[in-house]
Design an enzyme around this catalytic site. Structure first.
Site, PDB file in Angstrom:
ATOM      1  N   CYS A   2       0.851  -1.172   0.000  1.00 21.03           N
ATOM      2  CA  CYS A   2       0.000   0.000   0.000  1.00 21.03           C
ATOM      3  C   CYS A   2       0.898   1.238   0.000  1.00 21.03           C
ATOM      4  O   CYS A   2       1.947   1.251   0.645  1.00 21.03           O
ATOM      5  CB  CYS A   2      -0.938   0.126   1.188  1.00 21.03           C
ATOM      6  N   ARG A  27       3.671  -0.408  -4.932  1.00 21.58           N
ATOM      7  CA  ARG A  27       3.408  -0.942  -3.591  1.00 21.58           C
ATOM      8  C   ARG A  27       2.058  -1.661  -3.503  1.00 21.58           C
ATOM      9  O   ARG A  27       1.722  -2.248  -2.483  1.00 21.58           O
ATOM     10  CB  ARG A  27       3.437   0.187  -2.555  1.00 21.58           C
ATOM     11  N   TRP A  74      -2.925  -2.571  -1.589  1.00 18.31           N
ATOM     12  CA  TRP A  74      -2.686  -3.998  -1.791  1.00 18.31           C
ATOM     13  C   TRP A  74      -3.499  -4.676  -0.704  1.00 18.31           C
ATOM     14  O   TRP A  74      -3.220  -4.538   0.487  1.00 18.31           O
ATOM     15  CB  TRP A  74      -1.198  -4.318  -1.640  1.00 18.31           C
ATOM     16  N   ASN A 100      -1.446   1.928   5.842  1.00 19.99           N
ATOM     17  CA  ASN A 100      -0.618   0.864   5.283  1.00 19.99           C
ATOM     18  C   ASN A 100      -0.184  -0.006   6.455  1.00 19.99           C
ATOM     19  O   ASN A 100       0.444   0.502   7.380  1.00 19.99           O
ATOM     20  CB  ASN A 100       0.596   1.502   4.584  1.00 19.99           C
ATOM     21  N   GLY A 101      -0.541  -1.283   6.436  1.00 19.65           N
ATOM     22  CA  GLY A 101      -0.169  -2.166   7.537  1.00 19.65           C
ATOM     23  C   GLY A 101      -1.324  -3.091   7.881  1.00 19.65           C
ATOM     24  O   GLY A 101      -2.281  -3.212   7.105  1.00 19.65           O
ATOM     25  N   GLU A 488      15.639 -18.860  -8.837  1.00 22.08           N
ATOM     26  CA  GLU A 488      15.281 -17.514  -9.273  1.00 22.08           C
ATOM     27  C   GLU A 488      14.559 -17.575 -10.630  1.00 22.08           C
ATOM     28  O   GLU A 488      13.601 -16.837 -10.861  1.00 22.08           O
ATOM     29  CB  GLU A 488      16.550 -16.633  -9.343  1.00 22.08           C
ATOM     30  N   LYS A 492      10.911 -16.055 -11.203  1.00 21.02           N
ATOM     31  CA  LYS A 492      10.657 -15.012 -12.208  1.00 21.02           C
ATOM     32  C   LYS A 492       9.521 -15.435 -13.118  1.00 21.02           C
ATOM     33  O   LYS A 492       8.608 -14.668 -13.387  1.00 21.02           O
ATOM     34  CB  LYS A 492      11.894 -14.736 -13.085  1.00 21.02           C
ATOM     35  N   GLU A 495       6.032 -15.583 -11.238  1.00 22.27           N
ATOM     36  CA  GLU A 495       5.431 -14.337 -10.740  1.00 22.27           C
ATOM     37  C   GLU A 495       4.954 -13.409 -11.846  1.00 22.27           C
ATOM     38  O   GLU A 495       4.010 -12.661 -11.651  1.00 22.27           O
ATOM     39  CB  GLU A 495       6.328 -13.617  -9.739  1.00 22.27           C
ATOM     40  N   HIS A 511      14.656 -37.425  -7.363  1.00 19.06           N
ATOM     41  CA  HIS A 511      13.992 -37.842  -6.131  1.00 19.06           C
ATOM     42  C   HIS A 511      12.543 -37.344  -6.068  1.00 19.06           C
ATOM     43  O   HIS A 511      12.008 -37.143  -4.986  1.00 19.06           O
ATOM     44  CB  HIS A 511      14.793 -37.363  -4.920  1.00 19.06           C
ATOM     45  N   LYS A 610       5.487  -4.587  -4.763  1.00 17.53           N
ATOM     46  CA  LYS A 610       6.946  -4.518  -4.779  1.00 17.53           C
ATOM     47  C   LYS A 610       7.539  -4.692  -3.392  1.00 17.53           C
ATOM     48  O   LYS A 610       8.527  -5.368  -3.211  1.00 17.53           O
ATOM     49  CB  LYS A 610       7.353  -3.165  -5.377  1.00 17.53           C
TER      50      LYS A 610
HETATM   51  O1  M6R Z   1      12.649  -5.541  -1.064  1.00 20.16           O
HETATM   52  P1  M6R Z   1      13.108  -6.922  -0.745  1.00 20.16           P
HETATM   53  O2  M6R Z   1      14.372  -7.300  -1.446  1.00 20.16           O
HETATM   54  O3  M6R Z   1      13.209  -7.180   0.726  1.00 20.16           O
HETATM   55  O4  M6R Z   1      11.975  -7.869  -1.313  1.00 20.16           O
HETATM   56  C1  M6R Z   1      12.010  -9.252  -1.102  1.00 20.16           C
HETATM   57  C2  M6R Z   1      10.971  -9.956  -1.933  1.00 20.16           C
HETATM   58  O5  M6R Z   1       9.694  -9.516  -1.595  1.00 20.16           O
HETATM   59  C3  M6R Z   1      11.184  -9.738  -3.432  1.00 20.16           C
HETATM   60  O6  M6R Z   1      12.459 -10.133  -3.821  1.00 20.16           O
HETATM   61  C4  M6R Z   1      10.143 -10.525  -4.242  1.00 20.16           C
HETATM   62  O7  M6R Z   1      10.348 -11.900  -4.087  1.00 20.16           O
HETATM   63  C5  M6R Z   1      10.172 -10.123  -5.713  1.00 20.16           C
HETATM   64  N1  M6R Z   1       8.836 -10.020  -6.213  1.00 20.16           N
HETATM   65  C6  M6R Z   1      10.860 -11.113  -6.573  1.00 20.16           C
HETATM   66  O8  M6R Z   1      10.885 -10.736  -7.905  1.00 20.16           O
END
Ligand code: M6R
Length: 615
Positions: A2, A27, A74, A100-101, A488, A492, A495, A511, A610
């Site tokens: 948010c 956000r 969010w 926000n929270g 990773e 990627k 997401e 396994h 984000k």
């Molecule tokens: O801001 P941060 O690096 O602490 O964020 C951590 C994760 O939330 C962030 O890396 C998230 O997994 C991304 N969406 C990955 O692309």
């Protein structure tokens, strides 16, 4: 998650609030809203959908106002609807608040307020708080000093959970009350105007300087003043900080999305991570930000890394590198687990947290827990002035420029680059010779151009994306340094394209995950030069034998039989210390182009935000 903005000053508030909100959309982008005041008149607009939808609504109903608050959501409590969008207005209609929270005890507060005749229109936790503020306001004597601020302060004393809030009141039309605990909140100072935001980006370049509120602080903000008090109502002296505007990196330029722009910025970003951090004799790193003397560094027996998501994958790369070059045992923890796990730690443990945003709540709490236990805790973050940067015992800034795309790309490779520097620095105090140090420094210096070279694979990966975007499942396999890159790659892809993907150590695939292998489930496997090259090729053969479509990413295409892979992606040969960075580029490009082919909104994937500032 948010984003909050607030404005008070001589200009029309609505356009400034909307501009700020659009910068904070990373956000959260489920719904957006604003509340404006003109004397005792209040206008509230809120809409499900993006900030652009709200902007259309605001355009239709001009309201002359120089004070307002706004929010991009969010969703946590309550579905994505107009009613659940912020601002929330107290049932008396006199207070509006953006939050926000997460308020953990909102049900108790709500039950109490229901007995007092308050009514509720949404399913959110936030609405309980705005009504509680109203409740305290009316309990205070009419002529009490700072009545509005005091009502917010009293309400917050009853709260369990986290908040960054901005509140306005029809009876106090020349002030905004802002407060934070666990969620960021910053006050921006302009010329006879003040702003409030979750992030400096929300000031859209208007703030000359900023005040970072600390947890538990409450601020009364007017057009030309700011007063900050503690939870105990003591006046708190604050410092103002100048802003290092990076607005250029918030512009898209010739790119169609931020993710694409950020992928292509990586050569520069890596250069920035290294700049000024190599010794004059080019044999080690210079990392003054760690705030540790060489003798303190030599006493370390164990290193702990905590992070979330992509940053957690960077920690896994760090684990391999640091153990290899320093022989110090490294543990990697999910920050969200570490904060509650009460893990046993040796007394000579050095802790690191990694966070691009510097605001991820789980990582922040892991940092706090580690410090509470008395461990020196350092941060690798991209966000100057973020809560994690301010609360750590030192650390290293990434200097990667703002990352706006929700999927982390340049922040990841820059985090890895910094971890290579750390491994080199500590390694040179232990096992690494002068010659080995020089070799790694040489590899680091050559890394930006190796990444530049790898980015030239973009057209090829775009073509592959066209072929592979039709699948619903994907496997990513890698061993040792490339296992985290396989993780990773899977993250990627899922997401931003919503394709189910899993990352595994290549040999571990036998396994269980091998059951997924079929003509319907492609595998991307990293097979790069090194001791276990042939082992990885055997793993690739096992996939081929089960008719799984196969992409091999390799620096040694001549070392396996032609026809083994359906597609081969050839990356430049680099020193093993920096290879995880180079290996990352193809998986970013592949995920990006697949998502694009599928018509997905790569910068704002569904359900994500984000910066994850709620648990
Ligand atoms: O801001 P941060 O690096 O602490 O964020 C951590 C994760 O939330 C962030 O890396 C998230 O997994 C991304 N969406 C990955 O692309």
């Amino acid at each position: 998650m948010c984003g909050i903005t607030g404005y008070i000053g001589a200009r029309q508030a609505a356009p400034i609030l909307l501009e700020g909100l659009s910068k904070l959309e990373y956000r959260g982008y489920d719904s957006a809203g604003l509340a404006l005041l003109n004397g005792s008149e209040m206008d509230v607009r809120k809409k499900k959908g993006r900030v652009s939808v709200l902007a259309q609504e605001v355009k239709k109903h001009f309201f002359d106002s120089h004070l307002g608050i706004s929010h991009t959501r969010w969703a946590t409590h309550g579905a994505v609807t107009d009613a659940n969008a912020h601002p929330h207005v107290s049932s008396c209609g006199n207070f509006a608040m953006v939050h926000n929270g997460v308020i953990e005890n909102y049900e108790n507060i709500k039950s109490f307020l229901l007995t007092k005749g308050y009514t509720f229109r949404s399913q959110t936790d936030s609405e309980a708080l705005v009504n509680l503020i109203a409740y305290h306001y009316y309990k205070l004597p009419e002529n009490s000093e700072n009545r509005f601020l005091e009502s917010v302060r009293r309400a917050l004393l009853h709260l369990e959970g986290t908040y960054g809030i901005a509140v306005i009141c029809r009876m106090q039309p020349d002030e905004i009350i802002a407060a934070r605990k666990g969620s960021p909140l910053i006050i921006g100072i302009g010329d006879s105007e003040r702003m409030v935001s979750s992030d400096v980006l929300g000031f859209s370049g208007r703030a000359r300087s900023v005040i970072y509120l600390d947890d538990g602080q409450i601020a009364k903000v007017t057009a030309d003043s700011c007063e900050v008090v503690s939870a105990n109502n003591e006046l708190v002296p604050y410092v103002t900080n100048s802003v290092d505007w990076e607005l250029d990196s918030a512009e898209l330029g010739s790119f169609s999305t931020y993710m694409e722009k950020e992928i292509f910025e990586q050569p520069k970003v890596i250069e920035n991570a290294i700049r000024g951090r190599i010794s004059d004799d080019a044999s080690t790193a210079v990392l003054n930000g760690l705030n540790m003397t060489p003798s303190e560094m030599r006493q370390i027996d164990r290193i702990l890394f905590c992070a979330c998501g992509t940053a957690w994958h960077a920690c896994l790369v760090a684990e391999n590198l640091i153990e290899k070059y320093t022989r110090i045992p490294v543990e990697v923890e999910y920050a969200s687990e570490f904060r509650y796990r009460n893990a046993p730690l040796d007394k000579n443990t050095l802790a690191f947290v990694i966070s691009q945003s510097g605001e991820t709540i789980d990582t922040l709490e892991a940092l706090r827990e580690s410090r509470r236990k008395g461990f020196k805790t350092l941060a690798i973050t991209n966000s100057v002035g973020s809560t994690i940067a301010r609360e750590s015992d030192g650390g290293l800034y990434q200097h990667a420029g703002r990352e706006i795309g929700v999927a982390s790309t340049k922040a990841f490779t820059s985090q890895i680059t910094i971890c290579i520097l750390i491994a080199l620095y500590i390694g040179r105090m232990r096992d690494l010779s002068f010659a080995q140090g020089k070799e790694i420094v040489g590899a680091l210096k050559a890394l930006p151009s190796a990444v530049e070279e790898t980015l030239k694979l973009a057209p090829e990966l775009k073509k592959l994306a066209g072929k592979y975007c039709k699948y619903h499942d994907f496997l990513f396999l890698g061993r040792l340094d490339e296992f985290p890159i396989a993780l990773e790659g899977a993250l990627k892809l899922k997401e931003i394209s919503y394709i189910h993907a899993e990352g595994y150590p290549a040999a571990e695939m036998k396994h269980g995950p091998i059951a997924l292998v079929s003509p319907e489930c492609p595998t991307l496997i990293f097979a790069n030069s090194g001791d276990i090259f042939n082992k990885v090729i055997s793993n690739a053969q096992e996939i081929k034998a089960r008719k799984g479509p196969l992409i091999i990413v390799t620096d040694s295409p001549d070392r396996f039989p032609e026809g083994l892979a359906d597609d081969v992606v050839v990356i430049p040969k680099v020193h093993e210390s920096v290879r995880p960075v180079v290996s990352t580029i193809p998986i970013q490009l592949l995920a990006y182009y697949i998502a694009q082919q599928l018509g997905c909104d790569v910068d704002k994937p569904r359900n994500l935000a984000k910066s994850v500032t709620v648990e």
